[in-house]
Write an enzyme that holds these catalytic residues in place. Sequence first.
Site, PDB file in Angstrom:
ATOM      1  CD  GLU A  35      24.626  -3.617 -47.290  1.00 52.97           C
ATOM      2  OE1 GLU A  35      24.346  -2.765 -48.457  1.00 52.97           O
ATOM      3  OE2 GLU A  35      25.349  -3.776 -46.636  1.00 52.97           O
ATOM      4  CB  THR A  42      32.350   1.520 -51.931  1.00 53.57           C
ATOM      5  OG1 THR A  42      31.786  -0.143 -51.579  1.00 53.57           O
ATOM      6  CG2 THR A  42      33.447   1.880 -50.970  1.00 53.57           C
ATOM      7  CB  CYS A  43      29.374   5.781 -51.954  1.00 55.44           C
ATOM      8  SG  CYS A  43      29.526   7.746 -52.066  1.00 55.44           S
ATOM      9  CB  CYS A  48      32.853   9.239 -52.209  1.00 50.75           C
ATOM     10  SG  CYS A  48      32.531   8.303 -53.072  1.00 50.75           S
ATOM     11  CE  LYS A  51      37.904  10.439 -51.686  1.00 50.53           C
ATOM     12  NZ  LYS A  51      37.674  10.458 -52.956  1.00 50.53           N
ATOM     13  CE1 TYR A 179      39.100   7.051 -56.137  1.00 49.26           C
ATOM     14  CE2 TYR A 179      39.653   6.021 -57.877  1.00 49.26           C
ATOM     15  CZ  TYR A 179      38.632   6.617 -56.871  1.00 49.26           C
ATOM     16  OH  TYR A 179      37.246   5.586 -56.252  1.00 49.26           O
ATOM     17  CD  GLU A 183      40.809   9.925 -53.425  1.00 56.32           C
ATOM     18  OE1 GLU A 183      40.547  11.142 -54.429  1.00 56.32           O
ATOM     19  OE2 GLU A 183      40.530   9.002 -53.182  1.00 56.32           O
ATOM     20  CG  HIS A 437      40.575  39.310 -63.300  1.00 55.95           C
ATOM     21  ND1 HIS A 437      41.951  38.991 -62.878  1.00 55.95           N
ATOM     22  CD2 HIS A 437      41.072  40.478 -62.810  1.00 55.95           C
ATOM     23  CE1 HIS A 437      42.694  39.691 -63.070  1.00 55.95           C
ATOM     24  NE2 HIS A 437      42.675  40.275 -62.945  1.00 55.95           N
ATOM     25  CD  GLU A 442      41.103  35.226 -64.678  1.00 52.91           C
ATOM     26  OE1 GLU A 442      41.123  36.044 -65.483  1.00 52.91           O
ATOM     27  OE2 GLU A 442      41.535  35.618 -63.041  1.00 52.91           O
TER      28      GLU A 442
HETATM   29  C1  LIG Z   1      38.218   4.855 -50.981  1.00 51.61           C
HETATM   30  C2  LIG Z   1      37.496   4.792 -51.709  1.00 51.61           C
HETATM   31  C3  LIG Z   1      37.362   5.897 -52.351  1.00 51.61           C
HETATM   32  C4  LIG Z   1      35.902   6.785 -53.148  1.00 51.61           C
HETATM   33  N1  LIG Z   1      36.594   7.588 -54.000  1.00 51.61           N
HETATM   34  C5  LIG Z   1      35.212   8.261 -54.255  1.00 51.61           C
HETATM   35  C6  LIG Z   1      35.505   9.477 -55.282  1.00 51.61           C
HETATM   36  O1  LIG Z   1      35.647  10.247 -54.243  1.00 51.61           O
HETATM   37  N2  LIG Z   1      34.262   9.639 -55.863  1.00 51.61           N
HETATM   38  C7  LIG Z   1      33.607   8.771 -56.822  1.00 51.61           C
HETATM   39  O2  LIG Z   1      31.984   8.502 -57.593  1.00 51.61           O
HETATM   40  N3  LIG Z   1      33.584   7.710 -56.414  1.00 51.61           N
HETATM   41  C8  LIG Z   1      34.466   6.705 -55.351  1.00 51.61           C
HETATM   42  N4  LIG Z   1      34.728   5.990 -54.865  1.00 51.61           N
HETATM   43  C9  LIG Z   1      33.905   4.685 -55.528  1.00 51.61           C
HETATM   44  C10 LIG Z   1      33.254   4.349 -54.910  1.00 51.61           C
HETATM   45  O3  LIG Z   1      32.846   4.602 -53.503  1.00 51.61           O
HETATM   46  C11 LIG Z   1      31.951   3.256 -55.968  1.00 51.61           C
HETATM   47  O4  LIG Z   1      31.897   3.430 -57.233  1.00 51.61           O
HETATM   48  C12 LIG Z   1      30.510   3.484 -55.684  1.00 51.61           C
HETATM   49  O5  LIG Z   1      30.022   2.767 -54.090  1.00 51.61           O
HETATM   50  C13 LIG Z   1      29.881   1.503 -56.348  1.00 51.61           C
HETATM   51  O6  LIG Z   1      28.651   2.028 -55.919  1.00 51.61           O
HETATM   52  P1  LIG Z   1      28.276   0.604 -55.459  1.00 51.61           P
HETATM   53  O7  LIG Z   1      26.040   0.605 -55.318  1.00 51.61           O
HETATM   54  O8  LIG Z   1      28.140  -0.214 -56.936  1.00 51.61           O
HETATM   55  O9  LIG Z   1      28.526  -0.158 -55.205  1.00 51.61           O
HETATM   56  P2  LIG Z   1      28.328  -0.190 -53.079  1.00 51.61           P
HETATM   57  O10 LIG Z   1      28.799   1.130 -53.078  1.00 51.61           O
HETATM   58  O11 LIG Z   1      30.131  -0.728 -53.226  1.00 51.61           O
HETATM   59  O12 LIG Z   1      27.370  -0.921 -52.592  1.00 51.61           O
HETATM   60  C14 LIG Z   1      27.536  -2.764 -52.576  1.00 51.61           C
HETATM   61  C15 LIG Z   1      26.740  -2.884 -51.748  1.00 51.61           C
HETATM   62  O13 LIG Z   1      26.618  -4.734 -51.466  1.00 51.61           O
HETATM   63  C16 LIG Z   1      26.551  -5.293 -50.187  1.00 51.61           C
HETATM   64  N5  LIG Z   1      26.578  -6.808 -50.715  1.00 51.61           N
HETATM   65  C17 LIG Z   1      27.788  -6.988 -51.116  1.00 51.61           C
HETATM   66  N6  LIG Z   1      27.235  -8.217 -51.390  1.00 51.61           N
HETATM   67  C18 LIG Z   1      26.042  -8.319 -50.476  1.00 51.61           C
HETATM   68  C19 LIG Z   1      25.567  -9.430 -50.916  1.00 51.61           C
HETATM   69  N7  LIG Z   1      25.949 -10.824 -51.269  1.00 51.61           N
HETATM   70  N8  LIG Z   1      24.460  -9.625 -49.996  1.00 51.61           N
HETATM   71  C20 LIG Z   1      24.420  -8.600 -49.156  1.00 51.61           C
HETATM   72  N9  LIG Z   1      25.023  -7.159 -49.818  1.00 51.61           N
HETATM   73  C21 LIG Z   1      25.651  -7.831 -50.307  1.00 51.61           C
HETATM   74  C22 LIG Z   1      28.007  -4.552 -49.897  1.00 51.61           C
HETATM   75  O14 LIG Z   1      27.845  -4.495 -47.968  1.00 51.61           O
HETATM   76  C23 LIG Z   1      28.144  -2.921 -50.180  1.00 51.61           C
HETATM   77  O15 LIG Z   1      26.724  -2.217 -49.019  1.00 51.61           O
HETATM   78  C24 LIG Z   1      35.819   5.068 -53.669  1.00 51.61           C
HETATM   79  C25 LIG Z   1      35.697   3.892 -53.540  1.00 51.61           C
HETATM   80  C26 LIG Z   1      36.550   4.116 -52.634  1.00 51.61           C
HETATM   81  C27 LIG Z   1      36.780   2.275 -51.994  1.00 51.61           C
END
Ligand SMILES: Cc1cc2nc3c(=O)[nH]c(=O)nc-3n(C[C@H](O)[C@H](O)[C@H](O)COP(=O)(O)OP(=O)(O)OC[C@H]3O[C@@H](n4cnc5c(N)ncnc54)[C@H](O)[C@@H]3O)c2cc1C
Length: 460
Positions: A35, A42-43, A48, A51, A179, A183, A437, A442
């Site tokens: 990582e 991201t989440c 998520c 946020k 979204y 948001e 209710h 409902e």
């Molecule tokens: C502002 C925002 C709000 C969101 N709200 C929601 C929500 O309410 N509900 C929902 O279901 N989804 C939401 N999402 C979407 C959700 O965050 C993503 O769908 C989810 O995190 C995807 O998971 P992932 O494992 O694919 O990638 P990520 O969670 O993005 O993880 C990828 C990881 O890989 C790492 N990485 C990248 N390249 C490399 C590399 N070459 N070497 C080592 N590490 C690397 C990154 O640093 C990151 O930590 C939101 C996204 C954003 C941006």
Amino acid sequence: MAEHDVDLFVIGGGSGGVRAARVAAEHGASVMLAEEYRLGGTCVIRGCVPKKLLVYASRFHGEFEDAAGYGWTVPHASFDWTTLIANKDREIARLEAAYGATLAKAGVKVVKTRAALLDAHTIQLTDGARVRARHVLIATGGAPSYGDQISGIEHVISSNEAFHLSDFPRRVVIQGGGYIAVEFACIFNGLGSEVTLVYRGENILRGFDDDVREHLRNEMQTRGITVTCGHTISSVEQAGDEFVTKLSDGKTIASDKVMFAIGRRPNVMGLGLENVGVKIQEHGGIEVDEYSRSSVPHVYAVGDVTNRVNLTPVAIREGHAFADTLYGNRPTPVDHANVPTAVFSEPEVGVIGLTETQARGRFDRLDVYKTSFRPMKATLSGRQTRSFMKLLVDGTTDRVVGCHLVGPDAGELIQLVGVAVKMGATKADFDATMAVHPTAAEELVTMREKAMSYTRQAAE
Ligand SMILES: Cc1cc2nc3c(=O)[nH]c(=O)nc-3n(C[C@H](O)[C@H](O)[C@H](O)COP(=O)(O)OP(=O)(O)OC[C@H]3O[C@@H](n4cnc5c(N)ncnc54)[C@H](O)[C@@H]3O)c2cc1C
């Protein structure tokens, strides 16, 4: 010397990567995960979770206002952005540590570095180390896209930075209609900013049901958000402490921050995918089959990097299914149909299944049930707001094929409606369920009058 150092190397410690690594290790595989930023992805770090914490913060404003109609006198409430961000950061750090602990407990070796593929089985780490892996899982997620280079793009922030602003922006311009844009517009509006949302399309939330889009836009405007559709931002200029945003029609808007939330692109760059021949699809995501296997048999990909359904629970499910398939002796495809989802706007949106536009013409007969009503809480508070609910029913089988909600707790409601829809519930099943209710929910089991009925001929 063993041919491989590990059974599985996971690139990316987000929702999909962490789940896959943990479950694979629990199935007995030796796993290493890289990582480059922070565990949780991201989440947890900038999606998520933070946020939703900001969403909670933003809703107190309305609660304080609404309390008056219920007899409460609330002294002038003031808001401190610095406290909110510090508290949010503490919670995110706690979650990040919990992710680390979970991986450690499962026996996954975590390396805090960027990783890329050197050749089919060799992963290159930033410090020069190389790891040989039998299988590789790419779970690198996505990143904000800034679109065409416009003058002044260096002044523009994305959602990544919005979580870490040192000062609270009193005036914000947000470009985007998806979204995340919606948001953040509602978050900043709730916290007291003057918000302008600029979107190039004809209405916000493209891909959602048209009634939902219209209803939410009206609600946002009623709450004081300026929604400007049919325009783009052509330049951003710094003028002293503020930024002047120029729109495609020549209009200018002064603000303290300009944010773009115009989409996200899969993180496929610099991963060395070209070294091994992993195919990328036209939409930018890694091409995979139903078991998340890429065009190279021992390289897999899950989550946003595949650009299928970019949501956390989907990435988690794909990661889990991948590990069960490869190491659990249980081939598990992931079903991407009927994924319930929410928009944490104010009011919230919750949807599952087809939109009315998608459903028209798909069935011999489509029945549409919808209702719009003033939520009970708004009666005494005097708030100008309405909730909206819509059910789409296949007129031949009576199955509910779409449900679209706008109103308080729509995200919570759609999770449970999702179970019914996924099980193939019919409208008769909804009707046979006794109402709770008095609730808003409902309405879902008491909608008797069809708003509309389309036959296939009429829709064609
Ligand atoms: C502002 C925002 C709000 C969101 N709200 C929601 C929500 O309410 N509900 C929902 O279901 N989804 C939401 N999402 C979407 C959700 O965050 C993503 O769908 C989810 O995190 C995807 O998971 P992932 O494992 O694919 O990638 P990520 O969670 O993005 O993880 C990828 C990881 O890989 C790492 N990485 C990248 N390249 C490399 C590399 N070459 N070497 C080592 N590490 C690397 C990154 O640093 C990151 O930590 C939101 C996204 C954003 C941006």
